[in-house]
Design a protein around this motif. Structure first.
Motif, PDB file in Angstrom:
ATOM      1  N   MET A 220       4.797  -3.161  16.979  1.00  0.00           N
ATOM      2  CA  MET A 220       5.140  -3.063  15.564  1.00  0.00           C
ATOM      3  C   MET A 220       3.831  -2.871  14.801  1.00  0.00           C
ATOM      4  SD  MET A 220       7.367  -3.322  12.964  1.00  0.00           S
ATOM      5  CE  MET A 220       8.804  -4.300  13.385  1.00  0.00           C
ATOM      6  N   ILE A 221       3.661  -1.701  14.210  1.00  0.00           N
ATOM      7  CA  ILE A 221       2.419  -1.370  13.507  1.00  0.00           C
ATOM      8  C   ILE A 221       2.730  -1.148  12.027  1.00  0.00           C
ATOM      9  CG2 ILE A 221       0.543   0.308  13.306  1.00  0.00           C
ATOM     10  CD1 ILE A 221       0.335  -1.300  15.850  1.00  0.00           C
ATOM     11  N   PHE A 222       1.984  -1.797  11.149  1.00  0.00           N
ATOM     12  CA  PHE A 222       2.118  -1.552   9.718  1.00  0.00           C
ATOM     13  C   PHE A 222       1.328  -0.287   9.370  1.00  0.00           C
ATOM     14  CE2 PHE A 222       2.932  -6.159   9.836  1.00  0.00           C
ATOM     15  CZ  PHE A 222       4.153  -6.172   9.180  1.00  0.00           C
ATOM     16  N   ASP A 223       2.058   0.792   9.130  1.00  0.00           N
ATOM     17  CA  ASP A 223       1.457   2.081   8.803  1.00  0.00           C
ATOM     18  C   ASP A 223       1.470   2.215   7.275  1.00  0.00           C
ATOM     19  OD1 ASP A 223       0.630   4.702   8.642  1.00  0.00           O
ATOM     20  OD2 ASP A 223       2.567   5.533   9.229  1.00  0.00           O
ATOM     21  N   THR A 224       0.532   1.537   6.620  1.00  0.00           N
ATOM     22  CA  THR A 224       0.554   1.414   5.157  1.00  0.00           C
ATOM     23  C   THR A 224      -0.674   2.085   4.536  1.00  0.00           C
ATOM     24  OG1 THR A 224      -0.373  -0.806   5.475  1.00  0.00           O
ATOM     25  CG2 THR A 224       1.975  -0.662   5.092  1.00  0.00           C
ATOM     26  N   ILE A 225      -0.890   3.336   4.906  1.00  0.00           N
ATOM     27  CA  ILE A 225      -2.035   4.082   4.394  1.00  0.00           C
ATOM     28  C   ILE A 225      -1.967   4.216   2.869  1.00  0.00           C
ATOM     29  CG2 ILE A 225      -2.938   6.444   4.252  1.00  0.00           C
ATOM     30  CD1 ILE A 225      -2.783   6.615   7.238  1.00  0.00           C
ATOM     31  N   GLY A 226      -0.762   4.388   2.333  1.00  0.00           N
ATOM     32  CA  GLY A 226      -0.628   4.514   0.891  1.00  0.00           C
ATOM     33  C   GLY A 226      -1.101   3.283   0.151  1.00  0.00           C
ATOM     34  N   LEU A 227      -0.794   2.122   0.709  1.00  0.00           N
ATOM     35  CA  LEU A 227      -1.214   0.859   0.089  1.00  0.00           C
ATOM     36  C   LEU A 227      -2.732   0.752   0.058  1.00  0.00           C
ATOM     37  CD1 LEU A 227      -0.836  -2.071  -0.930  1.00  0.00           C
ATOM     38  CD2 LEU A 227      -0.593  -2.750   1.480  1.00  0.00           C
ATOM     39  N   PHE A 228      -3.374   0.976   1.191  1.00  0.00           N
ATOM     40  CA  PHE A 228      -4.821   0.754   1.268  1.00  0.00           C
ATOM     41  C   PHE A 228      -5.626   1.943   0.736  1.00  0.00           C
ATOM     42  CE2 PHE A 228      -3.094  -2.310   4.285  1.00  0.00           C
ATOM     43  CZ  PHE A 228      -3.659  -3.459   3.745  1.00  0.00           C
ATOM     44  N   GLY A 229      -4.944   3.041   0.454  1.00  0.00           N
ATOM     45  CA  GLY A 229      -5.616   4.131  -0.231  1.00  0.00           C
ATOM     46  C   GLY A 229      -5.807   3.847  -1.718  1.00  0.00           C
ATOM     47  N   ARG A 230      -5.046   2.877  -2.236  1.00  0.00           N
ATOM     48  CA  ARG A 230      -5.098   2.551  -3.657  1.00  0.00           C
ATOM     49  C   ARG A 230      -5.615   1.147  -3.929  1.00  0.00           C
ATOM     50  NH1 ARG A 230      -0.539   5.333  -2.338  1.00  0.00           N
ATOM     51  NH2 ARG A 230      -0.063   7.242  -3.498  1.00  0.00           N
ATOM     52  N   CYS A 231      -5.580   0.309  -2.912  1.00  0.00           N
ATOM     53  CA  CYS A 231      -5.938  -1.105  -3.075  1.00  0.00           C
ATOM     54  C   CYS A 231      -7.452  -1.271  -3.229  1.00  0.00           C
ATOM     55  CB  CYS A 231      -5.441  -1.888  -1.861  1.00  0.00           C
ATOM     56  SG  CYS A 231      -6.050  -3.562  -1.731  1.00  0.00           S
ATOM     57  N   PRO A 232      -7.925  -1.995  -4.236  1.00  0.00           N
ATOM     58  CA  PRO A 232      -9.361  -2.270  -4.343  1.00  0.00           C
ATOM     59  C   PRO A 232      -9.876  -2.977  -3.095  1.00  0.00           C
ATOM     60  CG  PRO A 232      -8.224  -2.906  -6.358  1.00  0.00           C
ATOM     61  CD  PRO A 232      -7.164  -2.577  -5.356  1.00  0.00           C
ATOM     62  N   GLU A 233     -11.079  -2.641  -2.677  1.00  0.00           N
ATOM     63  CA  GLU A 233     -11.627  -3.188  -1.436  1.00  0.00           C
ATOM     64  C   GLU A 233     -11.634  -4.712  -1.432  1.00  0.00           C
ATOM     65  OE1 GLU A 233     -15.938  -3.179   0.792  1.00  0.00           O
ATOM     66  OE2 GLU A 233     -15.234  -1.298  -0.079  1.00  0.00           O
ATOM     67  N   LYS A 234     -11.911  -5.323  -2.581  1.00  0.00           N
ATOM     68  CA  LYS A 234     -11.983  -6.785  -2.637  1.00  0.00           C
ATOM     69  C   LYS A 234     -10.627  -7.446  -2.383  1.00  0.00           C
ATOM     70  CE  LYS A 234     -15.984  -7.169  -5.720  1.00  0.00           C
ATOM     71  NZ  LYS A 234     -16.473  -7.677  -7.031  1.00  0.00           N
ATOM     72  N   LEU A 235      -9.530  -6.677  -2.541  1.00  0.00           N
ATOM     73  CA  LEU A 235      -8.191  -7.242  -2.344  1.00  0.00           C
ATOM     74  C   LEU A 235      -7.604  -6.924  -0.977  1.00  0.00           C
ATOM     75  CD1 LEU A 235      -6.540  -6.526  -5.823  1.00  0.00           C
ATOM     76  CD2 LEU A 235      -7.654  -8.620  -5.029  1.00  0.00           C
ATOM     77  N   GLN A 236      -8.334  -6.168  -0.168  1.00  0.00           N
ATOM     78  CA  GLN A 236      -7.772  -5.744   1.114  1.00  0.00           C
ATOM     79  C   GLN A 236      -7.349  -6.916   1.986  1.00  0.00           C
ATOM     80  OE1 GLN A 236     -10.478  -3.063   3.068  1.00  0.00           O
ATOM     81  NE2 GLN A 236     -10.087  -1.395   1.637  1.00  0.00           N
ATOM     82  N   THR A 237      -8.218  -7.905   2.113  1.00  0.00           N
ATOM     83  CA  THR A 237      -7.904  -9.047   2.976  1.00  0.00           C
ATOM     84  C   THR A 237      -6.650  -9.758   2.502  1.00  0.00           C
ATOM     85  OG1 THR A 237     -10.236  -9.362   3.546  1.00  0.00           O
ATOM     86  CG2 THR A 237      -8.771 -11.221   3.914  1.00  0.00           C
ATOM     87  N   GLN A 238      -6.454  -9.874   1.188  1.00  0.00           N
ATOM     88  CA  GLN A 238      -5.281 -10.571   0.660  1.00  0.00           C
ATOM     89  C   GLN A 238      -4.003  -9.793   0.984  1.00  0.00           C
ATOM     90  OE1 GLN A 238      -5.712 -13.596  -0.376  1.00  0.00           O
ATOM     91  NE2 GLN A 238      -7.921 -13.306  -0.172  1.00  0.00           N
ATOM     92  N   PHE A 239      -4.061  -8.463   0.863  1.00  0.00           N
ATOM     93  CA  PHE A 239      -2.881  -7.672   1.216  1.00  0.00           C
ATOM     94  C   PHE A 239      -2.598  -7.746   2.719  1.00  0.00           C
ATOM     95  CE2 PHE A 239      -3.331  -5.570  -2.947  1.00  0.00           C
ATOM     96  CZ  PHE A 239      -2.004  -5.554  -3.335  1.00  0.00           C
ATOM     97  N   ILE A 240      -3.654  -7.754   3.522  1.00  0.00           N
ATOM     98  CA  ILE A 240      -3.460  -7.922   4.965  1.00  0.00           C
ATOM     99  C   ILE A 240      -2.786  -9.256   5.259  1.00  0.00           C
ATOM    100  CG2 ILE A 240      -4.673  -8.242   7.157  1.00  0.00           C
ATOM    101  CD1 ILE A 240      -4.656  -5.379   6.445  1.00  0.00           C
ATOM    102  N   ARG A 241      -3.175 -10.295   4.528  1.00  0.00           N
ATOM    103  CA  ARG A 241      -2.549 -11.607   4.730  1.00  0.00           C
ATOM    104  C   ARG A 241      -1.072 -11.587   4.342  1.00  0.00           C
ATOM    105  NH1 ARG A 241      -7.821 -14.827   2.453  1.00  0.00           N
ATOM    106  NH2 ARG A 241      -8.899 -15.008   4.485  1.00  0.00           N
ATOM    107  N   LEU A 242      -0.730 -10.792   3.327  1.00  0.00           N
ATOM    108  CA  LEU A 242       0.684 -10.627   2.990  1.00  0.00           C
ATOM    109  C   LEU A 242       1.440  -9.985   4.151  1.00  0.00           C
ATOM    110  CD1 LEU A 242       0.681  -9.413  -0.735  1.00  0.00           C
ATOM    111  CD2 LEU A 242       1.634 -11.535   0.151  1.00  0.00           C
ATOM    112  N   LEU A 243       0.842  -8.962   4.763  1.00  0.00           N
ATOM    113  CA  LEU A 243       1.463  -8.337   5.928  1.00  0.00           C
ATOM    114  C   LEU A 243       1.594  -9.336   7.071  1.00  0.00           C
ATOM    115  CD1 LEU A 243      -0.309  -4.845   5.905  1.00  0.00           C
ATOM    116  CD2 LEU A 243       2.061  -5.332   5.311  1.00  0.00           C
TER     117      LEU A 243
END
Length: 356
Positions: A220-243
């Motif tokens: 099961m792979i989260f293919d969320t390129i759209g999310l991380f193409g727009r997400c500020p770098e400082k918030l990446q870890t938090q969005f990953i934690r949501l996943l």
């Protein structure tokens, strides 16, 4: 993808990252080093590459890279791809595929783009993917080609995704999980898009439920390129934690029957004698029959529903704590949970929306 830091993936709680081969091709794969004192380890799960651009020499390079980075598979993307490419390559390279032993997963796809819209292609329906896999596997004389089902692509074509998953269950090796509104290839986090009064555009509950019923054991792979193409770098870890939180939720449902219901030394007590009790009995009643049910509606006390005795909730206390297994079987989880905690009773929850 280039904008997503591998440190964010690891810090967010994941052990694997799927890598687009073009990063390796451009010598752009970032190095990842653990910080001092950390036990985390990030591995390459596999590589992705457009099928449209694959020739025999490229396939060799892909397999070599997968071997070098200890990847487990190669995903071939089929968006806007001409038919017949993989069949021709395997006709030429079957022995090489068998020698490497690295499985290939062919992804569902379609034709079009966000501006002109999307239409079906030979790769859109799992029946076509199964034919391709069958042909290639006969050439290899062993199973080397399976299916990767991209939830977002199925949603773009208004597919019945549960039915698609069921149809290809013997070939299904991977899920690419992402969400969209049904019009554009947004590739966002699951549960992101709703319509009307909060109804999900993508029926994630029943999709996960279908995988549970199939006992799906693939990737099961989260293919969320759209999310991380727009997400500020400082918030990446938090969005990953949501996943990662989604993983925890889905795993809890995947293990529900074995973890919660399969306790033969305890008496199963369901809290709720309404519609959800009927749903429980249809899904689990034969294998895990309840000892009795309880309900706050006094009119149901001392009756039987679907062969299950219904009692006053106070009757739970008559069963010794070490002998009881209490499961909420009613949509009012919060209120009943509070009631049980005030009674000093521990409990689990039957989330019927995954199983019905």
């Amino acid at each position: 993808m280039p904008s997503l830091k591998m440190e964010a993936i690891a810090e967010g709680g994941f052990s694997y990252a799927e890598i687009p081969y073009e990063l390796i091709e451009r010598n752009g794969l970032p190095t990842y080093e653990k910080k001092e004192g950390e036990s985390r380890l990030l591995r390459v799960s596999g590589l992705t590459y457009p099928l449209q651009d694959v020739v025999s020499d490229k396939l060799y390079a892909l397999l070599e890279a997968c071997k070098k980075y200890q990847g487990n598979y190669l995903v071939l993307e089929t968006m806007n791809c001409k038919p017949g490419i993989l069949e021709e390559i395997v006709e030429e390279c079957a022995m090489m595929l068998v020698d490497y032993g690295i499985p290939i997963f062919i992804e569902n796809g379609c034709q079009g783009d966000d501006i002109s819209g999307y239409i079906h292609s030979v790769y859109s329906d799992v029946s076509g993917l199964k034919r391709i896999a069958d042909y290639c596997n006969r050439l290899c004389e062993r199973p080397m080609v399976g299916i990767c089902y991209n939830i977002g692509y199925g949603n773009l074509l208004a597919k019945n995704i549960r039915s698609q998953l069921h149809q290809c269950r013997e070939y299904l090796c991977m899920i690419h999980a992402n969400d969209n509104g049904g019009m554009k290839n947004d590739r966002q986090m699951p549960y992101t898009f709703t319509k009307g009064r909060g109804e999900l555009v993508t029926d994630w509950y029943h999709i996960i439920g279908q995988l549970i019923r199939m006992d799906f054991q693939g990737w099961m792979i989260f293919d969320t390129i759209g999310l991380f193409g727009r997400c500020p770098e400082k918030l990446q870890t938090q969005f990953i934690r949501l996943l990662r939180g989604l993983v925890t939720e889905w795993e809890s449902q995947y293990t529900f029957a074995e973890r919660v219901l399969n306790q033969p030394d305890k008496k199963l007590i369901l809290f709720g004698a309404g519609k959800m009790l009927g749903e429980y009995m249809r899904v689990f009643g034969e294998q895990y029959p309840p000892y009795f049910a309880v309900d706050n509606g006094s009119a149901r006390w001392n009756t039987e529903i679907l062969g299950v005795p219904v009692k006053n909730p106070q009757e739970i206390l008559a069963v010794p704590e070490e002998e009881r297994n209490v499961v909420i079987c009613c949509m009012y989880y919060d209120a009943i949970g509070t009631q049980l905690r005030e009674m000093g009773i521990t409990y689990n929850e039957f989330q019927d929306r995954y199983f019905v």
